[in-house]
Scaffold this motif. Structure first.
Motif, PDB file in Angstrom:
ATOM      1  N   SER A 166      -4.394   9.097  -0.732  1.00 23.40           N
ATOM      2  CA  SER A 166      -3.958   9.587  -2.075  1.00 23.40           C
ATOM      3  C   SER A 166      -3.121  10.843  -1.817  1.00 23.40           C
ATOM      4  N   PRO A 167      -2.709  11.495  -3.225  1.00 22.35           N
ATOM      5  CA  PRO A 167      -1.755  12.624  -3.187  1.00 22.35           C
ATOM      6  C   PRO A 167      -2.499  13.752  -2.663  1.00 22.35           C
ATOM      7  N   ALA A 168      -3.855  13.993  -3.015  1.00 22.90           N
ATOM      8  CA  ALA A 168      -4.611  15.113  -2.740  1.00 22.90           C
ATOM      9  C   ALA A 168      -5.809  14.990  -1.806  1.00 22.90           C
ATOM     10  N   GLY A 169      -6.324  13.717  -1.693  1.00 22.88           N
ATOM     11  CA  GLY A 169      -7.470  13.446  -1.162  1.00 22.88           C
ATOM     12  C   GLY A 169      -7.392  13.663   0.687  1.00 22.88           C
ATOM     13  N   GLN A 170      -8.562  13.565   1.037  1.00 19.92           N
ATOM     14  CA  GLN A 170      -8.651  13.843   2.542  1.00 19.92           C
ATOM     15  C   GLN A 170      -9.175  12.688   3.240  1.00 19.92           C
ATOM     16  N   ASP A 171      -9.016  11.345   2.827  1.00 21.17           N
ATOM     17  CA  ASP A 171      -9.334  10.164   3.362  1.00 21.17           C
ATOM     18  C   ASP A 171      -8.022   9.907   4.215  1.00 21.17           C
ATOM     19  N   VAL A 200       4.542  13.361   1.266  1.00 23.59           N
ATOM     20  CA  VAL A 200       5.692  12.406   0.599  1.00 23.59           C
ATOM     21  C   VAL A 200       4.979  11.077   0.523  1.00 23.59           C
ATOM     22  N   ALA A 201       5.284  10.395  -0.497  1.00 27.74           N
ATOM     23  CA  ALA A 201       4.739   9.128  -0.830  1.00 27.74           C
ATOM     24  C   ALA A 201       5.548   8.097   0.154  1.00 27.74           C
ATOM     25  N   ALA A 202       4.980   7.281   0.683  1.00 29.08           N
ATOM     26  CA  ALA A 202       5.590   6.323   1.493  1.00 29.08           C
ATOM     27  C   ALA A 202       5.160   4.802   0.917  1.00 29.08           C
ATOM     28  N   ASP A 203       5.764   4.127   0.169  1.00 25.05           N
ATOM     29  CA  ASP A 203       5.408   2.805  -0.269  1.00 25.05           C
ATOM     30  C   ASP A 203       5.632   1.719   0.557  1.00 25.05           C
ATOM     31  N   GLU A 250       0.750  -1.111   0.051  1.00 25.46           N
ATOM     32  CA  GLU A 250       0.113   0.062   0.051  1.00 25.46           C
ATOM     33  C   GLU A 250       0.861   1.265  -0.064  1.00 25.46           C
ATOM     34  N   THR A 251       0.107   2.433  -0.258  1.00 28.87           N
ATOM     35  CA  THR A 251       0.923   3.650  -0.242  1.00 28.87           C
ATOM     36  C   THR A 251       0.083   4.504   0.723  1.00 28.87           C
ATOM     37  N   ALA A 252       1.024   5.389   1.568  1.00 23.08           N
ATOM     38  CA  ALA A 252       0.559   6.400   2.596  1.00 23.08           C
ATOM     39  C   ALA A 252       1.154   7.626   1.943  1.00 23.08           C
ATOM     40  N   TRP A 253       0.387   8.900   1.656  1.00 19.68           N
ATOM     41  CA  TRP A 253       0.854  10.023   1.552  1.00 19.68           C
ATOM     42  C   TRP A 253       0.886  10.673   2.881  1.00 19.68           C
TER      43      TRP A 253
END
Length: 604
Positions: A176-181, A74-77, A55-58
């Motif tokens: 997501s990169p720009a979402g609020q979830d 920053v993207a953390a894979d 998964e990825t967390a931004w």
């Protein structure tokens, strides 16, 4: 041999109660059960790599460096074992923070991250995921701000620290990169080990020097501890401003938005070579007092990309700060130990992470601190480094001799930025002066950091200095000239962990790339003569006036055999190091030999 690992049904039938008592001193019932299985003193590969969670967390950094009005993310894979999560058990994290996952790749085979059509990470470069996820670790690969899938601009330490904070519940992450979830790292136990080669390891050092809570250990490989010394040689800038920095790693968005940020950094860094506030903030060795993590460093003494002085500065600083430390030291170039002694490296790194991230009391911190390659393929374990017990000083003299008493006369060199130190050592040239000892009557081990004192005048108001220490005599060495690594690939592969269809655990085997030579440059150093009195304030030289400057050479551990001669070369601009776009100085240097010397760290 540690190779391809398979799950064994019997391996999970391990009684953990005694281990929990040994580690925590508390009854097993009062502690969260460990999310790993221990056998023969090491964590076992009992979890599925195929079924691991990917998964990825931004993660928010708390900054808006790209000035788009939004907090940078920053993207953390992430890849982590599913079984502990299903049981409500938390796992530690092995982290590699890098700007290179999209542009350049990592490791000997330049592996890049790859993703499924929905954006789920599939290939995690290097072996860390394949080997450690089945053993109960999560692996998190972080894109530095402005690179690959991250927003923001290049602030590597802030990028890594943001993810450490998120893993410890102190920062916000998103799906997501720009979402609020939002997404939380409830699966993480908060313990993080940062590892990486070159820039990635530099980030790990910077994170350690920040003192961030949750960072338990760092493993910097061929990495920078003082950015000033990496970019400026004792007052002399090594590259032009337009060629300095990490803008080449930026994604398309950051390449545009981060121009003001990069311009601001360039302005704060300056072009005069002075050690200013900007560079002080990037001198991690100077902040070793803040380091709470253990440190396992790796350095090649023939590394031309990250010179050994970066290791010696860091090693000395953390030693003075009382940090638990270990090091692997080779005679190779800019090379990962995975490609030097693969089986022993993986086994040692495994035990190191077990000790500091899983809490296994395996005693690795009480074992010899130094694993040293003395000659190609010949390694020894030592209790400490450096091994120098005394210092010796040699002086050059007219006629080209190097002896244990002050010399006489002068030497004149004409700066030529087209000539490099290898040419200095082998070719007649007015760009350098060479001085050598008589053949040694017995072997002499040099172990530590040499230094030089140079007294010289210039016919111009500016002057660069270059110095090389050379072992003249026949030898078979790793091929590291012109930034060579000292290794070469074979056609075979060995496997280190478990594979998936998208991520193989099998890597090209390597062997030493050897070459027969008649000399070896064992230490080098450079300086701007105008910074003779202070790195913080350079001055214009008065032509014809002699100035004295003392500066360290790169660290070394080298035995000069009996019958060889030790040489000292003094010159001007080294074409192998300095950017050819830098201004030509066209100066003539006159060295006062009686006031010029080299001080050597002698062992034994």
């Amino acid at each position: 041999m540690i190779g391809f690992t398979r799950r064994s049904a019997s391996s999970v039938l391990v009684v953990l109660t005694a281990f929990v008592l040994a580690v925590t001193g508390a009854p097993a019932a009062s502690a969260e059960p460990p999310a790993f299985v221990l056998r023969d003193g090491v964590s076992q590969p009992v979890f599925s790599y195929q079924n691991a969670i990917r998964e990825t967390a931004w993660v928010e950094t708390g900054q808006d460096l790209d000035r788009d009005g939004r907090i940078d993310r920053v993207a953390a894979d992430i890849i982590r074992p599913a079984e502990p999560a299903a049981r409500g058990r938390r796992v530690p994290v092995i982290m590699d923070v890098s700007p290179y996952y999209a542009c350049c790749g990592r490791g000997n085979e330049n592996q890049k991250k790859t993703y499924a059509a929905d954006g789920t990470p599939e290939q995690f470069p290097l072996f860390y995921d394949n080997y450690f996820v089945p053993r109960g670790y999560a692996v998190v690969l972080v894109d530095v701000g402005g690179t690959n899938r991250s927003s923001g601009c290049f602030d590597d330490v802030a990028s890594g620290n943001a993810v450490v904070n998120w893993l410890n519940g102190r920062a916000r992450g998103f799906r997501s990169p720009a979402g609020q979830d939002t997404v939380k790292a409830g699966w993480a136990n908060g313990a993080v080990g940062a590892i990486g080669k070159s820039q990635d390891g530099t980030t790990a050092i910077g994170m350690a020097a920040s003192g961030i809570d949750g960072l338990k250990t760092v493993v910097p490989i061929e990495s920078v501890s003082d950015n000033y010394a990496q970019h400026i040689a004792n007052g002399s800038p090594i590259v032009t401003p337009e060629n300095d920095g990490s803008a080449f790693t930026y994604n398309e968005r950051a390449a545009q938005l981060c121009q003001p940020y990069e311009q601001d950094n360039a302005a704060r860094a300056g072009t005069n070579g002075d050690y200013n506030e900007y560079w002080k903030q990037l001198n991690y060795a100077a902040n070793a007092k803040n380091v709470h993590a253990s440190v396992f460093s790796v350095q090649g003494f023939q590394d031309g990309a990250v010179a050994p002085n970066q290791f010696t500065l860091w090693w000395d600083a953390i030693g003075r700060a009382g940090v638990t430390r270990k090091a692997w030291l080779s005679q190779a170039g800019h090379t990962d130990p995975f490609d030097l002694q693969r089986e022993q490296w993986v086994a040692t790194l495994h035990r190191w992470f077990d000790r500091w991230l899983l809490g296994v009391r395996n005693g690795i911190e009480r074992e010899p601190a130094i694993h040293l390659e003395q000659t190609p393929g010949q390694w020894v374990d030592l209790p400490q480094w450096p091994a120098a017990t005394r210092q010796g000083t040699l002086w050059p003299s007219a006629g080209g001799t190097l002896a244990n008493r002050p010399g006489v006369g002068t030497a004149t060199v004409v700066d030529d930025p087209a000539i490099d130190r290898e040419q200095w050592a082998t070719q007649d040239s007015t760009a350098r002066a060479v001085f050598t000892t008589d053949p040694l009557t017995r072997p002499e081990r040099l172990s530590g950091t040499p230094s030089v004192t140079v007294t010289a005048s210039s016919d111009k108001p500016v002057a660069r200095l270059g110095v090389a220490l050379v072992d003249y005599g026949p030898a078979s060495t790793r091929n590291t000239v012109e930034y060579g690594s000292g290794i070469k690939n074979l056609d075979t592969r060995s496997c280190w962990g478990e594979s998936s269809a998208a991520d193989s655990a099998c890597f090209l085997d390597t062997t030493a790339d050897l070459v027969d030579v008649d000399h070896v440059i064992v230490a080098v150093g450079w300086a701007d003569l105008g910074h003779y009195a202070s790195l913080e304030h350079g001055v214009a030289l008065t032509p014809g006036t002699p100035y004295t400057i003392t500066f360290p050479l790169t660290g070394l551990d080298h035995v000069v055999p009996a019958g060889h001669r030790l040489g000292l070369i003094v010159g001007g601009t080294d074409a192998m190091l300095f950017d050819p776009a830098l201004p030509r100085l066209d100066d003539t240097l006159t060295f006062t030999l009686a006031a010029t010397s080299v001080t050597l760290p002698l062992a034994g």
